[in-house]
Design a protein around this motif. Sequence first.
Motif, PDB file in Angstrom:
ATOM      1  N   TYR A  52      27.183  65.795  35.532  1.00 16.51           N
ATOM      2  CA  TYR A  52      27.631  65.063  34.358  1.00 16.51           C
ATOM      3  C   TYR A  52      26.448  64.721  33.457  1.00 16.51           C
ATOM      4  O   TYR A  52      26.478  64.951  32.250  1.00 16.51           O
ATOM      5  N   LEU A  53      25.388  64.155  34.063  1.00 16.86           N
ATOM      6  CA  LEU A  53      24.221  63.753  33.273  1.00 16.86           C
ATOM      7  C   LEU A  53      23.598  64.956  32.573  1.00 16.86           C
ATOM      8  O   LEU A  53      23.243  64.896  31.395  1.00 16.86           O
ATOM      9  N   LEU A  54      23.494  66.062  33.322  1.00 17.31           N
ATOM     10  CA  LEU A  54      22.851  67.238  32.733  1.00 17.31           C
ATOM     11  C   LEU A  54      23.683  67.801  31.584  1.00 17.31           C
ATOM     12  O   LEU A  54      23.159  68.098  30.511  1.00 17.31           O
ATOM     13  N   PHE A  55      24.990  67.918  31.802  1.00 14.03           N
ATOM     14  CA  PHE A  55      25.858  68.463  30.748  1.00 14.03           C
ATOM     15  C   PHE A  55      25.939  67.516  29.563  1.00 14.03           C
ATOM     16  O   PHE A  55      26.037  67.936  28.413  1.00 14.03           O
ATOM     17  N   SER A  56      25.914  66.233  29.868  1.00 15.91           N
ATOM     18  CA  SER A  56      25.981  65.242  28.810  1.00 15.91           C
ATOM     19  C   SER A  56      24.774  65.382  27.884  1.00 15.91           C
ATOM     20  O   SER A  56      24.909  65.414  26.656  1.00 15.91           O
ATOM     21  N   ALA A  57      23.588  65.517  28.497  1.00 17.49           N
ATOM     22  CA  ALA A  57      22.377  65.715  27.701  1.00 17.49           C
ATOM     23  C   ALA A  57      22.436  67.039  26.946  1.00 17.49           C
ATOM     24  O   ALA A  57      22.013  67.141  25.795  1.00 17.49           O
ATOM     25  N   ALA A  58      23.001  68.068  27.597  1.00 13.76           N
ATOM     26  CA  ALA A  58      23.085  69.390  26.965  1.00 13.76           C
ATOM     27  C   ALA A  58      23.999  69.338  25.742  1.00 13.76           C
ATOM     28  O   ALA A  58      23.666  69.853  24.679  1.00 13.76           O
ATOM     29  N   LEU A  59      25.156  68.687  25.903  1.00 10.65           N
ATOM     30  CA  LEU A  59      26.110  68.626  24.791  1.00 10.65           C
ATOM     31  C   LEU A  59      25.537  67.824  23.625  1.00 10.65           C
ATOM     32  O   LEU A  59      25.821  68.112  22.467  1.00 10.65           O
ATOM     33  N   ASP A  60      24.717  66.809  23.958  1.00 10.72           N
ATOM     34  CA  ASP A  60      24.081  66.045  22.884  1.00 10.72           C
ATOM     35  C   ASP A  60      23.154  66.914  22.050  1.00 10.72           C
ATOM     36  O   ASP A  60      22.900  66.629  20.881  1.00 10.72           O
ATOM     37  N   SER A  61      22.635  67.981  22.682  1.00 12.97           N
ATOM     38  CA  SER A  61      21.684  68.819  21.965  1.00 12.97           C
ATOM     39  C   SER A  61      22.381  69.859  21.083  1.00 12.97           C
ATOM     40  O   SER A  61      21.730  70.524  20.289  1.00 12.97           O
TER      41      SER A  61
END
Lengths: 296, 270
Positions: free
Chosen positions: A179-188
């Motif tokens: 979740y954390l990794l995808f969340s950061a990815a989607l923010d980018s």
Amino acid sequence: MKNQANPWLTSNLWVLGLGMLPAILLIGVLLYFTAWAFAFSFTDLALVGRKSVEWEWVGLENFQRLFTRRGFLESLWTTVIFVFFSAIVGQSVLGFLLAAALRGTRSTLRSVVEVCIMLGWLLPDIVAAFLWSATTAQTGLINQLIIRPLGLPPVNFINDYALPVVTIANIWKGTAWSYLLFSAALDSVSREVVEAAKVDGATPMQRIWLVQLPIIRPHIATNMLFITIWTFTYFPLIFAMTGGGPGRQTETLAVFLYNQSFARGNLGFGSAISVAMLVIVGCLSLVYLRMLREPK
Amino acid sequence: MESNAPSRLTAIALTFMAVIWISPFSWLILNAFNPLSTGQLEIPRAVGLDNFAQAVSGNAGRQFINSMMIAAGTATLSVIVGISAAYPLSRLKIPGRNAFLWTLVLLRMLPAAGVLVPLYFTAQRMGLLNQLGVIIALTVLNLPFTLLLLKNFFDTVPIELEEAAYVEGASLFQIVTKIVLPMSRAGIAVVWFFSFTGAWNEFLLPLIFARVQDAFPMSVGLYAAFGQQGAINYGFLTAFSIIYAAPAVGVYFLLRRNMNTGFAGVGVKG
């Protein structure tokens, strides 16, 4: 190493080298241990008894035993199921869906969900094992809240459905990372791209599937790589919950390795198991790395 | 404006998720605060802190300190060793450095149990069957991931800033401590946090390295407490579990602000 553009580096090469020294030393230690484990896999070394002192080289015998004796192939299959459903399907997909759904939501809801998921992740393995054993026991939460009110006889989940239970427990525990990794990815992913797709009439599904997913593909590959490695060799949760049982239903390779090496004391055979695991995970990682490198 | 605000349905689904996620904790909480705990899921007839008093009265304090030393020691050592190697790795064009890093990560896939035996023998020979030994061993096992993550974070610091600082007369030490480290603070926090929780949870290594009860960290203590008083004392176990779980949760809340930024660097490059 001619880096004329960066004189503060080139004039201090020895300082930089000195800085790398401890890491190089520790990596040397790691390589040394790994080489040792490789060497063990060709011996009949045992934890206790005569074979712990007078061990012999046995060639490829340990590796033959992987395929001729019962245990390894069954454990491999259990591991594949466990990794596929708990890491790849469970943690990755759920983590992505949560990240996509929480993107741009009100901050309270987002915080609450985030903290709830993180609590599972932060909980030490042994405590998580307690929790899930208790929750899925005959008198546990699931039976008291769902099965009994339906008028059905209580089910001893941890015993009757051991593999699904440890799989779910691992999803519960590990989703936070994805979740954390995808969340950061989607923010980018830049807002303009998504907006442009919306203007062009893309449905929310299409915006995720055709726009956001391709952009964050490197993150997906990295995530897959990490969680596959971790889940493949993950030991404490399963061991503390079931010890590999009942029978051998939840004996993943990591548990099998532990049982063979330390419960039965066959260090040579155990080392062969870990080498085999290394080879398998190595091959999987190469597939992921290819996914990562490939241009869009 | 922000048009992808969640529909009511999404919000309900998310709330539902959160409730499911948190529900297994009910057993832990109900038993820990119930002085007459039986290990069953039931509403306690009395509420009290007796279990916690019992949990901290024994070896728990000692074990807490042991765990804290192992976890903080491992995290700090990993970050220091990692930073001093990852910065040169990020800045110098050493041929094959990426292949090297990934090889290390691949090697680290060898299950920990596989290197346990050589690790034990070496530690025994060097007289390191103690906390320092556990810290060093965990740092060794952490290092490949630490190096890879830290190098990726340093790669994102623009080198132009360092150039500008050099022109202004800054030394290498000043460049690193005044520019590189502050700019990758979030990443360093994430790496520190991973190492901390990893070491805090670590069970197998301390179990094998800790020869005396005084050296047990909480993970081993909890495991050992299982069979101690004959029948399992669930009140004690659950209270102990909560105390054991608290620091990792606490550290998370301290570093939470850094998490999202820090994670952005995890993906991206190989």
